[in-house]
Every structure is written in C-alpha cells, then in structure tokens.
Design a protein around this motif. Structure first.
Motif, PDB file in Angstrom:
ATOM      1  N   ALA A 160       4.423  -7.795   3.387  1.00  0.00           N
ATOM      2  CA  ALA A 160       3.663  -8.136   2.176  1.00  0.00           C
ATOM      3  C   ALA A 160       2.173  -7.875   2.332  1.00  0.00           C
ATOM      4  N   TYR A 161       1.643  -7.971   3.556  1.00  0.00           N
ATOM      5  CA  TYR A 161       0.205  -7.733   3.723  1.00  0.00           C
ATOM      6  C   TYR A 161      -0.181  -6.319   3.324  1.00  0.00           C
ATOM      7  N   MET A 162       0.788  -5.410   3.249  1.00  0.00           N
ATOM      8  CA  MET A 162       0.525  -4.017   2.906  1.00  0.00           C
ATOM      9  C   MET A 162       0.172  -3.820   1.439  1.00  0.00           C
ATOM     10  N   HIS A 163       0.339  -4.844   0.640  1.00  0.00           N
ATOM     11  CA  HIS A 163      -0.104  -4.767  -0.756  1.00  0.00           C
ATOM     12  C   HIS A 163      -1.622  -4.895  -0.856  1.00  0.00           C
ATOM     13  N   TYR A 164      -2.235  -5.262   0.257  1.00  0.00           N
ATOM     14  CA  TYR A 164      -3.688  -5.449   0.304  1.00  0.00           C
ATOM     15  C   TYR A 164      -4.239  -4.587   1.438  1.00  0.00           C
ATOM     16  N   ASP A 165      -5.522  -4.444   1.477  1.00  0.00           N
ATOM     17  CA  ASP A 165      -6.165  -3.675   2.542  1.00  0.00           C
ATOM     18  C   ASP A 165      -6.368  -4.584   3.750  1.00  0.00           C
ATOM     19  N   LEU A 166      -5.250  -4.983   4.340  1.00  0.00           N
ATOM     20  CA  LEU A 166      -5.259  -5.916   5.463  1.00  0.00           C
ATOM     21  C   LEU A 166      -4.703  -5.246   6.714  1.00  0.00           C
ATOM     22  N   SER A 167      -5.225  -5.630   7.869  1.00  0.00           N
ATOM     23  CA  SER A 167      -4.718  -5.159   9.146  1.00  0.00           C
ATOM     24  C   SER A 167      -4.680  -6.343  10.109  1.00  0.00           C
ATOM     25  N   PRO A 168      -3.654  -7.184  10.013  1.00  0.00           N
ATOM     26  CA  PRO A 168      -3.606  -8.404  10.819  1.00  0.00           C
ATOM     27  C   PRO A 168      -3.553  -8.108  12.321  1.00  0.00           C
ATOM     28  N   ASP A 169      -4.048  -9.052  13.101  1.00  0.00           N
ATOM     29  CA  ASP A 169      -3.946  -8.939  14.553  1.00  0.00           C
ATOM     30  C   ASP A 169      -2.538  -9.280  15.019  1.00  0.00           C
ATOM     31  N   ILE A 170      -1.922 -10.229  14.314  1.00  0.00           N
ATOM     32  CA  ILE A 170      -0.573 -10.697  14.661  1.00  0.00           C
ATOM     33  C   ILE A 170       0.228 -10.855  13.373  1.00  0.00           C
ATOM     34  N   VAL A 171       1.482 -10.417  13.417  1.00  0.00           N
ATOM     35  CA  VAL A 171       2.401 -10.565  12.287  1.00  0.00           C
ATOM     36  C   VAL A 171       3.687 -11.178  12.818  1.00  0.00           C
ATOM     37  N   THR A 172       4.233 -12.141  12.098  1.00  0.00           N
ATOM     38  CA  THR A 172       5.502 -12.736  12.509  1.00  0.00           C
ATOM     39  C   THR A 172       6.584 -12.461  11.469  1.00  0.00           C
ATOM     40  N   VAL A 173       7.789 -12.179  11.949  1.00  0.00           N
ATOM     41  CA  VAL A 173       8.924 -11.903  11.067  1.00  0.00           C
ATOM     42  C   VAL A 173      10.170 -12.607  11.602  1.00  0.00           C
TER      43      VAL A 173
END
Length: 390
Positions: free
Chosen positions: A221-234
C-alpha cells in the motif's frame, strides 16, 4: 461444552469448505466471503496453484532448521525484494512476529528506544506489538506495558512532531488503518511525515500486514504514495492461509541482524515458502494487480453511489479491496443480517462495516454483495426509523 479459551466472539457459522470467494458451512449453505480470513485469502479458498505447490512440498520436506540452506527462502525473499524498496528479508510465522522483528531491528540499528505509532492503530497482541497498538482496549488488564511507545492522532502532523525527541528510533504506521476503522493517511500528511523523518534521521516502519500482497492493487500500500520505508512488515495474504510472515528491510540495516541476534524455529520453513512463492508469483503480476485496481475502484464507486442518499451511511471509504462503510449506528445487526442473507463482512470498530473480498472476486459477486448490503441497510434503516417514531 468447549475446551477453548473464549478469546473470540465466535459466530454461528461452521465453515466446512470453500472455493474462490465462496465459503460453505456444515449445512451446505453458501456465503459470499468478503472477509477472506481478515485479508488473508487474497487468492480465495482452494486456489489451485497454491494448493499444488504445498502438496508437492508436503511429499518432499516439512522442516529442517534455519541452520540449513532453504532454497524456498531465497526464492520468496527475491520476489519480495524485487517488488519493494527493501533489500533483505527475515521470515516469521505471523504479522505480530514480523512487527516484533521490526521493533527490535529499529531499536538496535539506531541505539534508540522510543517508537511513535498512531492512535487506533493495530500491530499485534504480543507484549511489544500490543503496546505499539494505539488502542486502550488492547492494553487493558495487562499491567505495565513495554516502555517507550507513544501515540499520535492520525493525520495530525503537529501532534506527531511534538512527540519527537532525540530518543525516537522509528515511526510505525499503517497507510490504511484496517482494525482502526478503515482510516486512510492523507497524502499531505505523508509528505509532511517524510520531511520529519529526514529532518530528525528517524526510521520509518510501514505495517503492511493487512494492506500488503496486492490488497490495495499494488504489491504494498505504501506504493500509492512517494514513500520508501526503511522496514516493511507483511503476513496475512503472504501465504493465502498458510501461517507465514516477513520483515523486509533496507541494506543499511543488514549488519544489525546478524547470527544470534534474532531467530525463529519455524519461520521460513519449506511448507510456508512453497505457499508464499505460489502466492507472490500470481499476485505480483502487473496484469493481476491492474485488474484488482480496476475492479476495486469500480466497486468503491458503486458502493458510494448506492449509499449516497442513505441517511444511515455516514461515509464509504477505502483503498483497493480494503473498504469501510461507516454508519450512524453500531453495525452488529447489519453484519448478522448480511450473514443470514449469505454475505460475510466484518467490523472495524463499532460503527464501520469492513469489506475484504478476495482479490480474485468476480464482477457478478461484487454486484451481488452490493445488492445484499443495500437490502440489509435499507431494512435496518426502516427499523431504526420506526423505532424513533414509536
């Protein structure tokens, strides 16, 4: 008599089997399953490719240990990295475990201990993740919680900034709060959040447990925004029902998670990896995701159009196939009546109907769900009106 702890307010439905978006109970009654195991069965029930992959692995090897090289881990990690901003992966058994790993990694990498999360968020039920969860009802009765978690109201950048000091290791968010009422972070809030992260050199953790693996029409979902997280959990949709979770992190964090720092007996076992590989191979196809985007956008607009003049409905909102219908009253009765009519939907707080169909749902099934929802909400609205008049 039940020998189970009463930790769940169980419904009367006893599921026996399922296929696609259809769930069948022990009496043979069919339901449209618009819960999908709470955003787990993104490919629906009994998906042939996932079934085949797990069945083939069953006859090869179930478990060794993470001391061994496990080919499936490398294959699934490559798929996750290729379709995200991350560089490395740690496998767990659940979303709560993935979030535990994220919290540990953030604190170790920064040598700081404070984590900011958002009010009404949900991150799990272990001690650290329930503390990270911004809901008092999740905390109640457990005594002193893990220290150094603080909470900011959603979409309030000034409140968030006021909590930042030199001990903040990370800010942990959900792009869409699922359990918290299907509340979306605004684009302007996310832009301002990015500026704060850069200004104060703070890590960003995005919890994609419910929103990831195609649920919103993007891999994450973060890909809908101009985001580049350091950590992603799934987790959830990663195994289509097989228990598996993962924490994804950037290359700069690699050297803080070395041998002996963290681990999991069952995390990344061959069976889980066979399910996850089959899921990702299917979901991460751009043609698949494009169809999810188109179908979910049309469904959301049809819902809004259907309930535009309904006084009982306050708002219809969502992203992809994570949709909430906020009502003026508690929705318990609406959910029960929907079940009676063959539609399974969920709550997200007392007044919000949460809708989570499998990503492979058909247009016919989506239209059928709207018909049932419209019929039920109209019935309940009339009952409410009659009750007031009486």
């Amino acid at each position: 008599m039940s020998y189970l702890f009463p930790t769940y307010a169980k419904w009367e439905v006893k599921a026996e089997s399922g296929h696609g978006a259809t769930l069948i109970d022990d009496n043979g009654k069919e339901y449209l399953d618009f819960i999908s195991g709470i955003a787990v069965c993104n490919l629906g029930h009994n998906h042939p490719k996932v079934n085949k992959a797990v069945q083939e692995q069953l006859n090869k090897l179930w478990h060794t240990s993470n001391l061994f090289q496990i080919k499936g881990q490398e294959e699934v990690a490559e798929l996750l990295v290729t379709h995200s901003c991350a560089d490395y992966v740690f496998f767990s058994n659940s979303g709560a475990e993935a979030n535990e790993a994220a919290i540990k990694l953030a604190r170790k990498a920064t040598n700081k201990h404070k984590i900011i999360t958002l009010k009404n968020s949900f991150h799990g039920r272990t001690f650290a993740t329930m503390t990270a969860t911004g809901q008092e009802k999740i905390h109640s009765g457990f005594g002193p919680l893990v220290s150094s978690f603080v909470y900011a109201p959603i979409n309030d950048i000034h409140a968030l900034e006021s909590l930042i000091d030199n001990e903040v290791a990370a800010i942990m968010i959900e792009v869409v709060q699922g359990e918290g009422g299907v509340q979306l972070l605004s684009a302007s809030y996310i832009e301002q959040l990015k500026q704060l992260l850069n200004k104060h050199d703070i890590l960003l953790i995005v919890d994609e447990i419910q929103t990831g693996i195609g649920r919103t029409g993007r891999p994450f979902a973060y890909m809908h925004y101009d985001l580049s997280p350091d950590i992603v959990t799934v987790a959830k949709g990663l195994g289509n029902g097989f228990p598996v979770g993962a924490m994804l992190g950037k290359a700069s964090l690699r050297d803080y998670f070395t041998a002996g720092v963290h681990g999991s007996t069952f995390g990344g076992n061959p069976l889980a990896m066979s399910a996850a590989k089959a899921v990702l191979t299917e979901v991460f196809q751009e043609s698949f995701l494009e169809e999810v985007r188109q179908n979910s956008e049309e469904f959301l607009e049809n819902l809004r159009s259907t309930f535009k003049e309904c006084s009982l409905v306050k708002e219809v909102r969502g992203l992809g196939f994570l949709i909430g219908i906020e009502c003026q009253i508690p929705v318990d009765k609406i959910l029960k009546t929907c079940r009676d009519k063959g539609l399974l939907v969920l709550q997200a707080g007392p007044n919000v109907i949460r809708i989570l169909p499998p990503l492979i749902v058909t247009t016919e099934q989506l239209n059928q769900a709207i018909d049932i929802l419209s019929e039920v909400i109209q019935e309940v609205s009339q009952e409410e009106k009659s009750s007031i008049e009486a």
